[in-house]
Design a protein around this motif. Sequence first.
Motif, PDB file in Angstrom:
ATOM      1  N   HIS A  67       0.850  -1.191   0.000  1.00 35.72           N
ATOM      2  CA  HIS A  67       0.000   0.000   0.000  1.00 35.72           C
ATOM      3  C   HIS A  67       0.882   1.237   0.000  1.00 35.72           C
ATOM      4  O   HIS A  67       1.843   1.324   0.759  1.00 35.72           O
ATOM      5  CB  HIS A  67      -0.908   0.023   1.237  1.00 35.72           C
ATOM      6  CG  HIS A  67      -1.805  -1.160   1.320  1.00 35.72           C
ATOM      7  ND1 HIS A  67      -2.962  -1.264   0.591  1.00 35.72           N
ATOM      8  CD2 HIS A  67      -1.703  -2.303   2.039  1.00 35.72           C
ATOM      9  CE1 HIS A  67      -3.538  -2.414   0.858  1.00 35.72           C
ATOM     10  NE2 HIS A  67      -2.785  -3.079   1.728  1.00 35.72           N
ATOM     11  N   LYS A  68       0.535   2.209  -0.831  1.00 37.17           N
ATOM     12  CA  LYS A  68       1.308   3.442  -0.904  1.00 37.17           C
ATOM     13  C   LYS A  68       0.839   4.423   0.157  1.00 37.17           C
ATOM     14  O   LYS A  68      -0.341   4.715   0.259  1.00 37.17           O
ATOM     15  CB  LYS A  68       1.178   4.073  -2.289  1.00 37.17           C
ATOM     16  CG  LYS A  68       1.847   3.255  -3.356  1.00 37.17           C
ATOM     17  CD  LYS A  68       1.740   3.911  -4.701  1.00 37.17           C
ATOM     18  CE  LYS A  68       2.397   3.004  -5.742  1.00 37.17           C
ATOM     19  NZ  LYS A  68       2.275   3.565  -7.075  1.00 37.17           N
ATOM     20  N   LEU A  69       1.798   4.910   0.947  1.00 33.79           N
ATOM     21  CA  LEU A  69       1.517   5.924   1.951  1.00 33.79           C
ATOM     22  C   LEU A  69       2.143   7.236   1.497  1.00 33.79           C
ATOM     23  O   LEU A  69       3.300   7.265   1.090  1.00 33.79           O
ATOM     24  CB  LEU A  69       2.114   5.542   3.304  1.00 33.79           C
ATOM     25  CG  LEU A  69       1.602   4.296   3.981  1.00 33.79           C
ATOM     26  CD1 LEU A  69       2.309   4.111   5.326  1.00 33.79           C
ATOM     27  CD2 LEU A  69       0.105   4.361   4.180  1.00 33.79           C
ATOM     28  N   GLU A 128       2.818  13.019   9.286  1.00 34.78           N
ATOM     29  CA  GLU A 128       1.557  12.495   8.758  1.00 34.78           C
ATOM     30  C   GLU A 128       1.877  11.377   7.777  1.00 34.78           C
ATOM     31  O   GLU A 128       2.893  11.410   7.098  1.00 34.78           O
ATOM     32  CB  GLU A 128       0.790  13.595   8.012  1.00 34.78           C
ATOM     33  CG  GLU A 128       0.467  14.798   8.869  1.00 34.78           C
ATOM     34  CD  GLU A 128       0.071  16.020   8.062  1.00 34.78           C
ATOM     35  OE1 GLU A 128       0.386  16.080   6.847  1.00 34.78           O
ATOM     36  OE2 GLU A 128      -0.547  16.925   8.633  1.00 34.78           O
ATOM     37  N   ALA A 129       0.984  10.387   7.702  1.00 29.32           N
ATOM     38  CA  ALA A 129       1.109   9.293   6.734  1.00 29.32           C
ATOM     39  C   ALA A 129      -0.296   9.008   6.206  1.00 29.32           C
ATOM     40  O   ALA A 129      -1.123   8.438   6.911  1.00 29.32           O
ATOM     41  CB  ALA A 129       1.710   8.053   7.376  1.00 29.32           C
ATOM     42  N   THR A 185       7.608   3.513  11.798  1.00 31.27           N
ATOM     43  CA  THR A 185       7.904   4.942  11.691  1.00 31.27           C
ATOM     44  C   THR A 185       9.387   5.165  11.442  1.00 31.27           C
ATOM     45  O   THR A 185       9.770   5.967  10.591  1.00 31.27           O
ATOM     46  CB  THR A 185       7.454   5.686  12.972  1.00 31.27           C
ATOM     47  OG1 THR A 185       6.048   5.514  13.126  1.00 31.27           O
ATOM     48  CG2 THR A 185       7.778   7.162  12.907  1.00 31.27           C
ATOM     49  N   GLU A 186      10.239   4.433  12.148  1.00 28.20           N
ATOM     50  CA  GLU A 186      11.688   4.556  11.950  1.00 28.20           C
ATOM     51  C   GLU A 186      12.099   4.111  10.551  1.00 28.20           C
ATOM     52  O   GLU A 186      12.968   4.728   9.931  1.00 28.20           O
ATOM     53  CB  GLU A 186      12.442   3.750  13.007  1.00 28.20           C
ATOM     54  CG  GLU A 186      12.393   4.382  14.383  1.00 28.20           C
ATOM     55  CD  GLU A 186      13.081   3.544  15.456  1.00 28.20           C
ATOM     56  OE1 GLU A 186      13.802   2.577  15.106  1.00 28.20           O
ATOM     57  OE2 GLU A 186      12.894   3.858  16.639  1.00 28.20           O
ATOM     58  N   ILE A 234      -3.101   7.823   8.739  1.00 32.82           N
ATOM     59  CA  ILE A 234      -2.948   6.646   9.601  1.00 32.82           C
ATOM     60  C   ILE A 234      -1.610   6.660  10.329  1.00 32.82           C
ATOM     61  O   ILE A 234      -1.217   5.672  10.933  1.00 32.82           O
ATOM     62  CB  ILE A 234      -3.110   5.328   8.812  1.00 32.82           C
ATOM     63  CG1 ILE A 234      -2.008   5.162   7.768  1.00 32.82           C
ATOM     64  CG2 ILE A 234      -4.491   5.242   8.188  1.00 32.82           C
ATOM     65  CD1 ILE A 234      -1.914   3.763   7.208  1.00 32.82           C
ATOM     66  N   GLY A 235      -0.920   7.793  10.289  1.00 34.08           N
ATOM     67  CA  GLY A 235       0.393   7.895  10.913  1.00 34.08           C
ATOM     68  C   GLY A 235       0.408   7.535  12.384  1.00 34.08           C
ATOM     69  O   GLY A 235       1.354   6.922  12.876  1.00 34.08           O
TER      70      GLY A 235
END
Length: 118
Positions: free
Chosen positions: A51-53, A83-84, A100-101, A91-92
């Motif tokens: 899935h592209k974020l 933000e994502a 996240t890292e 959905i961040g």
Amino acid sequence: MNAPYELVNNIAASICGMPPASIAAAMRTVDANRPAVRRGLWSYEYNLAGHKLDCRLEYEASYDGGTGPHSEPSTPESMTLFEAYQGAEDIGFWLGEETTELIETAALEAYKADRSEE
């Protein structure tokens, strides 16, 4: 369940292992159109489990605190995820620390590559 929540639930469930119902109940929604990238943030597209974020990050340059008795701590350059977006949903806040890292590290490498091409 509507389509955006269903997609976000599937992503979050595969990443966090959380049941979809609890995610949908607490999901924060944004306008149907994704907001523009805010000044000072850099946009980076990350592929997560197919899935592209659309990620929005802040770049922080390295700082050399010097040496000696009055030196300050030095810090390496870094990216911070703010933000994502998956579609119009941010959905961040559902992403774990490890994910996240990974996004921040990949974005920093892409940012460095972009700067070296200029």
